[in-house]
Design a protein around this motif. Structure first.
Motif, PDB file in Angstrom:
ATOM      1  N   UNK A 195       0.724  10.827  -9.586  1.00 36.50           N
ATOM      2  CA  UNK A 195       1.680   9.736  -9.427  1.00 36.50           C
ATOM      3  C   UNK A 195       3.091  10.193  -9.799  1.00 36.50           C
ATOM      4  N   UNK A 196       3.219  10.975 -10.868  1.00 35.75           N
ATOM      5  CA  UNK A 196       4.529  11.484 -11.254  1.00 35.75           C
ATOM      6  C   UNK A 196       5.106  12.405 -10.186  1.00 35.75           C
ATOM      7  N   UNK A 197       4.232  13.180  -9.511  1.00 32.96           N
ATOM      8  CA  UNK A 197       4.710  14.062  -8.448  1.00 32.96           C
ATOM      9  C   UNK A 197       5.261  13.272  -7.261  1.00 32.96           C
ATOM     10  N   UNK A 198       4.850  12.010  -7.147  1.00 31.30           N
ATOM     11  CA  UNK A 198       5.341  11.125  -6.089  1.00 31.30           C
ATOM     12  C   UNK A 198       6.453  10.201  -6.603  1.00 31.30           C
ATOM     13  N   UNK A 199       6.972  10.533  -7.802  1.00 35.11           N
ATOM     14  CA  UNK A 199       8.029   9.727  -8.441  1.00 35.11           C
ATOM     15  C   UNK A 199       7.606   8.278  -8.672  1.00 35.11           C
ATOM     16  N   UNK A 200       6.322   8.109  -9.005  1.00 32.18           N
ATOM     17  CA  UNK A 200       5.780   6.785  -9.316  1.00 32.18           C
ATOM     18  C   UNK A 200       5.527   6.718 -10.815  1.00 32.18           C
ATOM     19  N   UNK A 201       6.095   5.727 -11.471  1.00 34.21           N
ATOM     20  CA  UNK A 201       5.972   5.599 -12.914  1.00 34.21           C
ATOM     21  C   UNK A 201       5.131   4.379 -13.279  1.00 34.21           C
ATOM     22  N   UNK A 202       3.951   4.633 -13.833  1.00 36.24           N
ATOM     23  CA  UNK A 202       3.093   3.581 -14.355  1.00 36.24           C
ATOM     24  C   UNK A 202       2.797   3.894 -15.821  1.00 36.24           C
ATOM     25  N   UNK A 203       2.537   2.867 -16.611  1.00 36.36           N
ATOM     26  CA  UNK A 203       2.058   3.095 -17.979  1.00 36.36           C
ATOM     27  C   UNK A 203       0.627   3.629 -17.905  1.00 36.36           C
ATOM     28  N   UNK A 204       0.206   4.265 -18.972  1.00 36.55           N
ATOM     29  CA  UNK A 204      -1.179   4.754 -19.003  1.00 36.55           C
ATOM     30  C   UNK A 204      -2.178   3.598 -18.965  1.00 36.55           C
ATOM     31  N   UNK A 221      -5.036   7.215  -4.065  1.00 32.90           N
ATOM     32  CA  UNK A 221      -3.780   7.274  -4.821  1.00 32.90           C
ATOM     33  C   UNK A 221      -2.582   7.425  -3.884  1.00 32.90           C
ATOM     34  N   UNK A 222      -2.819   8.059  -2.734  1.00 36.58           N
ATOM     35  CA  UNK A 222      -1.739   8.239  -1.771  1.00 36.58           C
ATOM     36  C   UNK A 222      -1.200   6.931  -1.217  1.00 36.58           C
ATOM     37  N   UNK A 223      -1.962   5.859  -1.336  1.00 36.16           N
ATOM     38  CA  UNK A 223      -1.518   4.545  -0.861  1.00 36.16           C
ATOM     39  C   UNK A 223      -0.650   3.805  -1.886  1.00 36.16           C
ATOM     40  N   UNK A 224      -0.635   4.294  -3.133  1.00 38.52           N
ATOM     41  CA  UNK A 224       0.087   3.584  -4.189  1.00 38.52           C
ATOM     42  C   UNK A 224       1.592   3.668  -3.943  1.00 38.52           C
ATOM     43  N   UNK A 225       2.275   2.540  -4.053  1.00 36.99           N
ATOM     44  CA  UNK A 225       3.724   2.462  -3.847  1.00 36.99           C
ATOM     45  C   UNK A 225       4.423   2.204  -5.172  1.00 36.99           C
TER      46      UNK A 225
END
Length: 483
Positions: A195-204, A221-225
């Motif tokens: 997710x970080x490699x896709x610049x997506x920031x979520x809490x653990x 995971x590729x579908x996550x926006x």
């Protein structure tokens, strides 16, 4: 590439040695097998081919689903030959002729360097009565093995086919697979890295919830926006009018197993009881499935990371239980199967009793799938240890009791683990402490006196300290599971 470091090292090791090799890469659908091979050998393929899906579109005239034929597969194979430099001509009439044409192409392209031949979704090419496997055996045993510069890689979501026909098969390819790589889903940490490699920031906390919903599957995971919350992403994938994962559940079984319908029924039966069923119970439920086929189904489910098997605490090998742990399957069966359309279900139920109950069980499965991380957090990853579950029914003499996870260690320690997914710190009160002490007593009566029993809490944010919290010897948090 996220993760897969050891797998890449092994593929490169095989590539750099002076002999011909047959490499089998298998694992659950959407886990990233093709991506691993493509990224490792980008620009190095001498020939690559992907089998056609076993099923065609529905015939508009009859309304029936058509199956892909041997002729379809051969025509497609011929096209791949031409894409890689073969001369135009008539498509092969059978698989022996097809592999002969491939041998000619490889000889024409042979300049002494390593030739990488990649067959993706190999089982799809093995249509009924096609003679494919025998022809493939002839290709590898008769042509490739006589050389020292051919690396044949076969890849499949149908793990059972790879295991039964190639790795454990007793035919012409017996002991011919020189390297086998089982690709498993991402861990929590690898999901975070992806997710970080896709610049997506979520809490653990949210990454853990996403893992509980659809597991560590790179494709999902590729579908996550990144501009959406975890709840909004869950609705977009599962619950909106046109969900992104529509049809995935049926395709998952159709593409992954030799007996998809029966395998799906067994998986759904395992889902019906949280701690699973014994083989005897499964056999009694499905009297129409032979013992041999049931063995294949259970092994395929285990090898594809759909189930774990365990021996309940205090019981023997005859009592082995099979528990469905695949997060995506459990989520689908919990919220989609037979439920109808429910737009934005996740956003509307984030704090509901329905989801809270589900989270408890789903977090248990996350812990089972991160057993090595738990051992590391306890500083016992160098000690032989096994995981099991204890479930005691209520009787006339005592209350029922359940322990979500027991870690039985070779150093004579039993870790009795409580698994709690909370949005804050876990709080122990007098009633809960008494429950723990009763449970400890029941377990201690069943083990040798040399065994030491320790209570272990595995939870999201730790434990609130009070007069009762010392009941726990070890505290493991979500951060530990991300190690």
């Amino acid at each position: 590439m996220i993760g897969r470091i050891e797998e890449q090292k092994e593929l490169n090791r095989i590539y750099n040695r002076d002999q011909s090799d047959l490499v089998a890469v298998y694992g659950r659908r959407r886990v990233g097998k093709t991506y691993l091979v493509n990224e490792t050998f980008r620009g190095k393929f001498t020939f690559r081919h992907t089998g056609l899906s076993p099923k065609k579109d529905v015939d508009p005239k009859t309304g029936k689903e058509e199956m892909t034929t041997m002729k379809d597969q051969l025509t497609h194979f011929h096209m791949s030959l031409q894409l890689h430099g073969a001369k135009k001509g008539t498509a092969p009439a059978n698989w022996e002729e097809a592999f002969f044409m491939l041998e000619k192409l490889l000889m024409e392209k042979d300049n002494g360097s390593k030739q990488v031949v990649f067959f993706d979704e190999l089982p799809w090419m093995d249509t009924k009565k096609s003679g494919f496997l025998q022809a493939f055996e002839g290709f590898y045993n008769g042509w490739c093995s006589a050389r020292n510069n051919v690396m044949v890689i076969v890849c499949a979501s149908a793990s059972s086919w790879i295991l039964n026909k190639l790795i454990r098969g007793r035919g012409g390819l017996f002991n011919r697979v020189t390297c086998q790589i089982k690709l498993s889903p991402f861990s929590l940490k690898e999901c975070e890295e992806y997710l970080e490699s896709q610049n997506i920031r979520f809490s653990r906390y949210d990454i853990a919830q996403s893992y509980m919903i659809f597991g560590g599957i790179p494709y999902y995971l590729g579908y996550v926006r990144g501009e959406l919350s975890m709840a909004q992403n869950a609705d977009k994938m599962f619950f909106n009018e046109r969900p992104l994962l529509k049809g995935e559940y049926q395709n998952l079984f159709a593409c992954s197993f030799e007996m998809p319908d029966r395998t799906k029924k067994v998986a759904e039966y395992l889902f019906s009881r949280n701690y699973g069923y014994t083989r005897r119970e499964i056999s009694e439920k499905f009297k129409d499935i032979s013992g041999t086929d049931l063995t294949k189904i259970l092994l395929a489910l285990e090898e594809s990371d759909f189930v774990i098997k365990y021996i309940p605490f205090g019981q023997g090998k005859r009592d082995i239980h099979y528990r469905l742990t695949d997060p995506y399957c459990r989520s689908y069966l919990s919220f989609i199967e037979g439920k109808g359309f429910r737009e934005n279900f996740w956003q509307h139920n984030m704090d509901s009793s329905i989801l809270n109950a589900w989270k408890g069980i789903a977090f248990e499965n996350v812990c089972y799938l991160h057993f090595q991380q738990i051992l590391k957090a306890l500083n016992i990853n160098g000690i032989e240890a096994s995981q099991t579950i204890w479930n005691k029914g209520k009787d006339d003499n005592s209350e029922g009791a359940q322990i979500d996870l027991i870690i039985s260690r070779a150093d004579n320690v039993l870790n009795l683990c409580e698994l709690k997914f909370y949005s804050g710190e876990f709080l122990v009160d007098a009633k809960y402490e008494e429950k723990m002490r009763t449970r400890n007593r029941l377990i201690s009566e069943r083990v040798s006196r040399k065994k030491v029993v320790r209570n272990t809490l595995i939870t999201t944010y730790g434990l609130t300290r009070n007069g009762y919290s010392n009941i726990f010897t070890n505290i493991i948090t979500l951060d530990d599971l991300f190690e």
